[in-house]
Design an enzyme around this catalytic site. Structure first.
Site, mmCIF file in Angstrom:
data_model
loop_
_atom_site.group_PDB
_atom_site.id
_atom_site.type_symbol
_atom_site.label_atom_id
_atom_site.label_comp_id
_atom_site.label_asym_id
_atom_site.label_seq_id
_atom_site.Cartn_x
_atom_site.Cartn_y
_atom_site.Cartn_z
ATOM 1 N N PRO A 126 0.820 -1.207 0.000
ATOM 2 C CA PRO A 126 0.000 0.000 0.000
ATOM 3 C C PRO A 126 0.854 1.257 0.000
ATOM 4 C CG PRO A 126 0.111 -0.911 2.196
ATOM 5 C CD PRO A 126 0.842 -1.871 1.308
ATOM 6 N N ASP A 151 -2.222 3.022 2.421
ATOM 7 C CA ASP A 151 -1.589 3.112 3.728
ATOM 8 C C ASP A 151 -1.837 4.525 4.256
ATOM 9 O OD1 ASP A 151 -0.088 2.541 5.907
ATOM 10 O OD2 ASP A 151 1.829 2.362 4.855
ATOM 11 N N TRP A 187 4.456 0.653 9.791
ATOM 12 C CA TRP A 187 4.946 -0.523 9.056
ATOM 13 C C TRP A 187 4.234 -1.785 9.542
ATOM 14 C CZ3 TRP A 187 7.429 0.609 4.863
ATOM 15 C CH2 TRP A 187 8.217 1.772 4.796
ATOM 16 N N GLN A 229 12.493 -0.966 0.483
ATOM 17 C CA GLN A 229 11.491 -1.700 1.258
ATOM 18 C C GLN A 229 12.037 -2.998 1.847
ATOM 19 O OE1 GLN A 229 8.655 -0.473 2.124
ATOM 20 N NE2 GLN A 229 8.797 1.340 0.844
ATOM 21 N N TRP A 268 8.548 -2.494 4.028
ATOM 22 C CA TRP A 268 7.411 -3.388 3.858
ATOM 23 C C TRP A 268 7.805 -4.853 3.691
ATOM 24 C CZ3 TRP A 268 4.682 -5.292 -0.867
ATOM 25 C CH2 TRP A 268 3.420 -5.828 -0.537
ATOM 26 N N LYS A 328 20.117 11.592 -7.962
ATOM 27 C CA LYS A 328 18.846 11.279 -7.330
ATOM 28 C C LYS A 328 17.875 12.444 -7.541
ATOM 29 C CE LYS A 328 17.948 8.714 -3.298
ATOM 30 N NZ LYS A 328 18.139 8.417 -1.883
ATOM 31 N N LYS A 364 13.286 17.377 -4.577
ATOM 32 C CA LYS A 364 12.646 18.680 -4.738
ATOM 33 C C LYS A 364 13.691 19.785 -4.683
ATOM 34 C CE LYS A 364 7.897 17.993 -3.286
ATOM 35 N NZ LYS A 364 7.247 17.576 -2.055
#
Ligand SMILES: [Zn+2]
Ligand SMILES: [Zn+2]
Length: 1016
Positions: A47, A86, A561, A598, A602, A635, A638
């Site tokens: 999610p 999530d 998590w 992850q 997750w 990478k 912003k």
């Protein structure tokens, strides 16, 4: 007739059309319905945290997630895809805090937890809409009508049930432990979260002098009692110094007492020359063990609560953790601010001094207690009384990293700072708010994952990781270094811990359901409609079964998590509904995919909960994706301003282009670059060649009124047999790759095939399509190309579902109304291995290779391919190649526009390099007048063909051609008249000025001014 096809497709427009088609015809639901009862392919949606609109990196995982269920559905599986959102956790709270301009938890409390959580809910609902739009637009088929939503009561209730299972297994405990603590968010982070936030940073690096309290003990080693004597210790966190209550030395190591600048310093002998800046004299060396129990003067006089059995603090202790690699060999111990420090403190009975509050600010009146004293306080045997005294710690009220400077200045003024520098090192920051984390002792709830560490590791053996190295690398290491999961958060917007504690006897109760809660005696504060979030759940109390006191819920919420790791069960509201989930095939998952970070997020929380509950892993195959970088390999962030808005890519190039780039540009596990140019390239390299071949087919098939139903499929040329061999090889390769969860290799094979189809099959066979007689050869060409294109629509369907649908509708549905309504309802092609002809494939590869070398030789000699040459000489290295060339000679003759191909064989020396094994191609550049004239004829044909296009004629239109020019033009026009007329569909070649209304151009050909005119 096929629908005419635009030459320049507008992919975004086409995709919007296809999206409405899918919606109107319910194609996704139908793709599931028609496979009901078929073998299951279980996909778990990781999610996404819906705290913001999705970015392009989210599109990446969503594209990979889409490919396999689509493929498996076409392979005959039932592949339901339940969406998940999530909703809880710090990211969402931070969004709201930013909106409201909050800077600390106190702001939330004053604002009201109920209002605050309501705003969290609103933010989540708003972002879910944005996620739904992007998900649909990129063609990720996901059941968003029945999602699991982690903030729903049902979902929370399943999490409670899981907690209770762990509680009953004795796997939940509350520990007083040092945890990585974010002072801004006011909460502990789990170690997998800490792993997300390491950054290079600048910190103080200081050597501090701790004055020996009584030097008499050192006299017997030769120390001068008249000189001030200090232990030297090193630290990069000066703010922890007020919390210091001991110094540790290595018992077996040698320590030196040195004299320098009128004072004596003690430190590890091996480190002395690195640490001491000027000249020094070694007075004596002592074993670390001999320093044990010596006392020093505390840096700050902090009130300490001792029990009667405690030894005084500020003494030397021995420890095997003391390193001789860096520092001074004397380690400063602050039990409140380090895991080892804490453990040593408990063992040695050292006071724990909190000189910093949980928001990271230096306290005005710090105090400390030893473990025994703490026990006595808890047992009610003593009442702590620390009267406020004169503030003694510098930097009070400041954030620790700012207080560092005050402490440094203070130590310097008191002559206790030996050296002060800066160090650049890796330090953990909060992955969400970028605040430096503090290792901070406090009470936290844990899941005892270490108790089942071996089972976690064994479970990993059963998982297929793509790329494979993650399995025993990143993920395996993570499991090997497993620490207990700090699962509680002192926050607001999350699944509340289902643990109640008695106010009187301090006994605990963990609940597994709303039903259990409702049945409690003395229930109070329970109101419908029920909202299981704070603050409402905090108001619910009941009577203590042991003492009749009031049971109140502990204040913490669960790590988010935990929510996402609970999804295999909680998405079904297990065990309260769908009680067969564990037996009916919906557990474990066949496939999951997320980005590589992850492994500690997750992927880990899924694995941990599944193993703790059922002792088995809950996913079989996992694609671990690399990160997205910009075109420079940086990478995206912003702050750098290099973030690409997925919507801009979609509106300019479309979803297929983005999907293709993401899938094919690099293997799943690698990082991949993304830029406008790179997406444009996937249009150029894949979508356009496919489209152009399709458009070519439709044009000629319509001219010839080709009807695929009437095609006999009897006769096939060698070229046809070759492309069909390639096609079946392709089907086999793609199937193999996708079964190995390698969509990138599959995509690259597709690119190669389409290149061969358009640049060899169609180009070599062009003449077959436009010749005027409608014979078996032309039928075979149409039928073969048609078959290739139709097969391609199905092969590309999982990758670029939009263009696949567009082609399928026109190519298939036009003539076969009984065919599946959508390409995504069709079966995936199965290779006919009998059609694969390896020797034909390698012969053709040789012809291609030789042709490409020949073209290179022409271009080097500056002779256009349109200029015929008398001869090409090809030297090959084996008789096998010579025989192959004999078979494909006619193709080479045409391709290189030569009259003759001569082949020779020179066996290479035994030591030949691979390069020396390539054929050598030499062209004969001598031009006879005949060859020159023939070249001119071709040139004129080329110009006339361009003019036909410019004039806007249809490909099948017959025309009149007019020309005026010099003697060479006239000669060529006459001599090659049949050829020129046939190629340009000219009824006549008329040597006069073009009449008005004709399309006219002037050219310079063979040093002559030539006027050409065409008209219908
Ligand atoms: Zn934070
Ligand atoms: Zn009680």
């Amino acid at each position: 007739m096929f629908q005419p096809v635009p030459q320049r497709p507008d992919f975004p427009e086409l995709e919007e059309r296809i999206l409405s088609f899918w919606r109107e015809r319910r194609v996704f639901p139908k793709s599931l319905e028609q496979r009901q009862g078929a073998p299951l392919f279980v996909f778990y949606e990781g999610p996404p945290t819906v705290n913001a609109s999705p970015g392009v990196h989210h599109a990446l995982s969503r594209v990979f997630k889409d490919v396999f269920p689509r493929y498996k559905t076409m392979k005959g599986y039932y592949a339901p895809r339940k969406a998940g959102w999530d909703c809880h956790g710090l990211p969402v709270e931070l969004e709201v805090e930013q909106e409201l301009g909050f800077s600390a938890k106190q702001d939330i409390e004053s604002y009201g937890v109920s209002r605050f959580n309501d705003r969290c809910r609103q933010i989540v609902l708003r972002h879910i809409e944005a996620w739904e739009r992007l998900t649909e637009r990129i063609g990720f088929w996901l059941d968003m009508d029945h999602p699991y939503i982690t903030m729903d009561n049902d979902y929370i209730e399943s999490c409670w049930w899981i907690m209770k299972q762990l509680w009953q297994k004795g796997l939940i405990y509350e520990g007083y432990k040092v945890t990585p603590h974010c002072p801004r968010c006011g909460t502990s982070l789990s170690s997998h979260e800490v792993a997300l936030g390491y950054e290079e940073t600048d910190d103080p690096s200081i050597w501090v002098k701790f004055r020996v309290a009584d030097t008499r003990l050192l006299e017997r080693f030769g120390a001068d009692p008249k000189l001030p004597t200090y232990f030297l210790a090193w630290t990069t966190t000066p703010w922890t110094l007020p919390g210091n209550t001991a110094l540790a030395v290595a018992p077996e190591a040698e320590y030196a007492i040195i004299e320098a600048d009128g004072e004596q310093l003690i430190l590890a002998q091996v480190l002395a020359s690195q640490v001491i800046t000027g000249n020094f004299k070694v007075i004596a060396t002592i074993l670390g063990a001999e320093l044990s129990e010596l006392h020093y003067e505390p840096l700050y006089k902090i009130p300490i609560g001792y029990s009667e059995q405690d030894k005084p603090a500020y003494r030397l202790i021995v420890g095997d953790f003391v390193s001789m690699e860096e520092g001074t060999g004397i380690v400063h111990i602050a039990p409140a601010y380090g895991q080892i420090d804490f453990e040593v403190g408990e063992k040695e009975g050292l006071p724990l001094v909190h000189s910093v509050d949980p928001s990271g600010r230096a306290k005005t009146f710090p105090s400390g207690v030893t473990p025994k004293y703490r026990e006595e306080v808890l047992a009610g045997r003593v009442i702590p009384t620390f009267a406020p005294e004169v503030p003694i710690v510098p930097g009070r009220g400041k954030f620790v990293k700012d207080a560092d400077k005050d402490i440094l200045e203070d130590l310097k003024q008191r002559g206790l700072l030996y050296r002060s520098e800066r160090i650049r090192h890796s330090y953990p920051f909060c992955w969400r708010c970028d605040t430096p984390l503090l290792y901070y002792a406090k009470e936290t709830w844990y899941i005892k994952t270490t108790a089942l560490k071996d089972r976690l590791i064994a479970g990993n053996d059963e998982i297929n990781w793509y790329p494979e190295h993650i399995k025993y690398g990143r993920f395996g290491d993570w499991l090997n270094n497993n620490v207990d999961w700090a699962c509680s958060r002192e926050r607001y917007w999350g699944t509340p811990l289902p643990i109640w504690q008695c106010e009187s006897c301090e006994g605990y109760d963990c609940l597994d359901s709303v039903a259990e809660l409702k049945a409690k005696p003395g229930l109070s504060g329970f109101s419908e409609p029920l909202d299981l979030h704070r603050p409402f759940v905090d108001d619910i109390t009941f009577s203590c079964p042991k003492c009749g006191g009031t049971m109140k819920r502990v204040r913490e919420v669960l790590d988010c998590w935990f929510d996402s790791g609970a999804m295999p069960l909680a998405q079904w509201h297990y065990p309260f509904q769908n009680e067969t989930v564990l037996r009916d095939g919906r557990f474990p998952a066949d496939f999951i995919s997320e980005a590589v970070d992850q492994t500690r997020g997750w992927f880990y929380s899924l694995h941990a909960l599944s193993v703790l509950l059922f002792d088995r892993p809950c996913f079989r195959n996992v694609i671990c994706l690399g990160h997205i970088l910009d075109s420079e390999g940086e990478k995206m962030s912003k702050s750098k301003g290099n973030v690409i808005d997925p919507w801009l890519v979609l509106s300019r190039f479309g979803a297929d282009a983005l999907r293709w780039h993401l899938i094919v540009s690099s293997p799943p596990g690698n990082s991949r670059r993304l830029s406008w140019e790179l997406v444009a390239e996937s249009v150029r390299k894949f979508l356009l060649p496919l489209w152009n071949t399709y458009s070519f087919f439709v044009i000629y098939a319509n001219i010839d009124k080709f009807d695929p139903r009437a095609s006999s499929g009897g006769y096939r040329s060698e070229l046809d047999r070759w492309i069909l061999s390639e096609l079946n090889r392709l089907i086999k390769d793609i199937t193999d790759s996708l079964e190995r969860y390698d969509p990138t290799s599959a995509g690259r094979k597709l690119e190669e095939f389409i290149d061969g189809l358009s640049n060899w099959y169609v180009r070599r066979g062009r003449r077959r399509f436009w010749k005027s007689e409608n014979d078996a050869d032309k039928q075979a060409a149409h039928a073969t190309l048609y078959h290739c294109l139709v097969t391609l629509t199905k092969l590309v369907a999982p990758f670029t579902p939009f263009i696949a649908e567009e082609l399928f509708q026109n190519l298939v549905r036009t003539f076969y109304p009984e065919a599946p309504e959508s390409v995504h309802l069709a079966d995936f092609p199965v290779a006919d291995e009998a059609m694969i002809d390896d020797s034909l494939a390698s012969d053709t590869r040789l012809a291609m290779k030789v042709s490409s070398l020949g073209r290179a030789a022409r271009s080097k000699a500056g002779i256009k391919v349109r200029q015929p040459l008398s001869r090409v000489l090809i030297n090959v290295k084996s008789s096998r190649e010579r025989d192959a060339l004999e078979r494909v000679k006619s193709q080479v003759v045409e391709e290189l526009n030569v009259k003759r191909v001569d082949v020779t064989v020179t066996p290479p020396p035994a030591t030949a390099t691979a390069e020396a094994l390539a054929p050598e191609v030499t062209i004969d550049t001598e031009l006879t007048p005949e060859l020159i004239d023939e070249g001119l004829a071709r040139e004129i044909v080329h110009r006339l063909q361009m003019m036909r296009k410019q004039a806007g004629f249809n490909i099948a239109d017959y025309i009149e051609t007019y020309y005026q020019g010099g003697p060479a033009t006239q000669r060529v026009m006459e001599r090659f008249s049949p050829y020129i007329r046939q190629e340009t569909l000219s009824r006549n070649l008329i040597r006069e000025a073009p009449p008005s209304g004709a399309y006219v151009e002037s050219h310079r050909i063979a040093s002559e001014e030539v006027v050409l005119g065409v008209r219908k």
